[in-house]
Design a protein around this motif. Sequence first.
Motif, mmCIF file in Angstrom:
data_model
loop_
_atom_site.group_PDB
_atom_site.id
_atom_site.type_symbol
_atom_site.label_atom_id
_atom_site.label_comp_id
_atom_site.label_asym_id
_atom_site.label_seq_id
_atom_site.Cartn_x
_atom_site.Cartn_y
_atom_site.Cartn_z
ATOM 1 N N ARG A 38 -5.458 -8.210 -2.223
ATOM 2 C CA ARG A 38 -6.331 -8.361 -3.401
ATOM 3 C C ARG A 38 -7.373 -7.257 -3.429
ATOM 4 N N SER A 39 -7.963 -6.961 -2.290
ATOM 5 C CA SER A 39 -8.932 -5.876 -2.196
ATOM 6 C C SER A 39 -8.267 -4.539 -2.516
ATOM 7 N N LEU A 40 -7.070 -4.365 -2.029
ATOM 8 C CA LEU A 40 -6.321 -3.141 -2.309
ATOM 9 C C LEU A 40 -6.088 -2.977 -3.810
ATOM 10 N N ALA A 41 -5.794 -4.062 -4.506
ATOM 11 C CA ALA A 41 -5.592 -3.989 -5.959
ATOM 12 C C ALA A 41 -6.838 -3.464 -6.654
ATOM 13 N N ARG A 42 -7.999 -3.941 -6.257
ATOM 14 C CA ARG A 42 -9.253 -3.448 -6.854
ATOM 15 C C ARG A 42 -9.460 -1.968 -6.579
ATOM 16 N N THR A 43 -9.235 -1.573 -5.326
ATOM 17 C CA THR A 43 -9.451 -0.180 -4.943
ATOM 18 C C THR A 43 -8.463 0.740 -5.650
ATOM 19 N N LEU A 44 -7.188 0.350 -5.650
ATOM 20 C CA LEU A 44 -6.187 1.167 -6.344
ATOM 21 C C LEU A 44 -6.465 1.250 -7.840
ATOM 22 N N ALA A 45 -7.010 0.181 -8.404
ATOM 23 C CA ALA A 45 -7.353 0.205 -9.831
ATOM 24 C C ALA A 45 -8.344 1.324 -10.131
ATOM 25 N N THR A 46 -9.315 1.525 -9.253
ATOM 26 C CA THR A 46 -10.276 2.616 -9.483
ATOM 27 C C THR A 46 -9.675 3.974 -9.140
ATOM 28 N N GLU A 47 -8.889 4.026 -8.075
ATOM 29 C CA GLU A 47 -8.320 5.309 -7.656
ATOM 30 C C GLU A 47 -7.275 5.844 -8.625
ATOM 31 N N LEU A 48 -6.572 4.965 -9.316
ATOM 32 C CA LEU A 48 -5.514 5.416 -10.217
ATOM 33 C C LEU A 48 -5.971 5.546 -11.667
ATOM 34 N N LEU A 49 -7.247 5.269 -11.923
ATOM 35 C CA LEU A 49 -7.780 5.444 -13.274
ATOM 36 C C LEU A 49 -7.595 6.868 -13.813
ATOM 37 N N PRO A 50 -7.829 7.918 -13.013
ATOM 38 C CA PRO A 50 -7.634 9.274 -13.551
ATOM 39 C C PRO A 50 -6.204 9.529 -14.060
ATOM 40 N N GLN A 51 -5.213 8.840 -13.506
ATOM 41 C CA GLN A 51 -3.830 8.967 -13.974
ATOM 42 C C GLN A 51 -3.498 7.958 -15.079
ATOM 43 N N GLU A 52 -4.524 7.197 -15.493
ATOM 44 C CA GLU A 52 -4.380 6.164 -16.520
ATOM 45 C C GLU A 52 -3.347 5.103 -16.129
ATOM 46 N N ILE A 53 -3.314 4.781 -14.836
ATOM 47 C CA ILE A 53 -2.443 3.723 -14.330
ATOM 48 C C ILE A 53 -3.301 2.499 -14.053
ATOM 49 N N PHE A 105 0.832 -1.201 0.000
ATOM 50 C CA PHE A 105 0.000 0.000 0.000
ATOM 51 C C PHE A 105 0.868 1.254 0.000
ATOM 52 N N PHE A 106 1.814 1.317 0.940
ATOM 53 C CA PHE A 106 2.658 2.511 1.035
ATOM 54 C C PHE A 106 3.615 2.629 -0.153
ATOM 55 N N ALA A 107 4.064 1.508 -0.701
ATOM 56 C CA ALA A 107 4.926 1.553 -1.884
ATOM 57 C C ALA A 107 4.179 2.147 -3.071
ATOM 58 N N VAL A 108 2.958 1.675 -3.319
ATOM 59 C CA VAL A 108 2.172 2.217 -4.429
ATOM 60 C C VAL A 108 1.853 3.686 -4.179
ATOM 61 N N GLN A 109 1.528 4.022 -2.947
ATOM 62 C CA GLN A 109 1.224 5.416 -2.605
ATOM 63 C C GLN A 109 2.410 6.326 -2.961
ATOM 64 N N LYS A 110 3.614 5.896 -2.650
ATOM 65 C CA LYS A 110 4.809 6.713 -2.934
ATOM 66 C C LYS A 110 5.191 6.708 -4.406
ATOM 67 N N PRO A 130 2.818 8.697 -8.047
ATOM 68 C CA PRO A 130 3.091 9.975 -8.715
ATOM 69 C C PRO A 130 4.247 9.906 -9.727
ATOM 70 N N LEU A 131 5.073 8.874 -9.632
ATOM 71 C CA LEU A 131 6.219 8.738 -10.536
ATOM 72 C C LEU A 131 5.924 7.872 -11.759
ATOM 73 N N GLY A 178 0.950 3.608 -17.461
ATOM 74 C CA GLY A 178 1.792 2.684 -16.710
ATOM 75 C C GLY A 178 0.971 1.649 -15.967
ATOM 76 N N SER A 179 1.664 0.827 -15.215
ATOM 77 C CA SER A 179 1.013 -0.322 -14.601
ATOM 78 C C SER A 179 1.649 -0.676 -13.266
ATOM 79 N N VAL A 180 0.824 -1.198 -12.386
ATOM 80 C CA VAL A 180 1.258 -1.771 -11.121
ATOM 81 C C VAL A 180 0.749 -3.209 -11.100
ATOM 82 N N VAL A 181 1.614 -4.141 -10.732
ATOM 83 C CA VAL A 181 1.201 -5.537 -10.576
ATOM 84 C C VAL A 181 1.570 -5.958 -9.155
#
Length: 146
Positions: free
Chosen positions: A56-71, A14-19, A22-23, A28-31
């Motif tokens: 797994r739940s975090l992956a779903r949530t981050l998928a929606t939260e990072l959509l505006p950045q097209e990640i 969670f904290f790794a993706v959060q940091k 922005p970069l 781009g993509s996170v797996v």
Amino acid sequence: MYDEMFNLNAKGPFFAVQKFAPLINRGGSVVLTTSVANVKGLPGQATYGAAKAALRSLARTLATELLPQEIRVNAVSPGPIATPILDKVFTDKEMAAQVREKTIGMIPMKRFGTSEEIAKAVLFLAFDATFTTGLEIPVDGGWSQF
């Protein structure tokens, strides 16, 4: 054990993706790496399975939260993979062999996966699955499906 499992498998990612978010460039993509334990309810692995389910739940949530950045954010969910972990956990070679055989008996494909098979799934999600986000791909020999 509970704190250790959640720190490593839920808080850390969670904290790794959060940091890093922005970069990451647009498109781009996170797996994230979950585990078959997030759906199997494996005896003796309650904290590990719960932490991986949280991821797994975090992956779903981050998928929606990072959509505006097209990640895109997806997950790969390994099952038993041929690594040295069993020999580290079970120092008795006979016990490790018994656990290995019992595990193989539960996997529909009747074998452990390889690191290369996990890597191929990660590469697919990271680079080729450009219209995919929020997905979890089990790479577990069918274990989570039956």
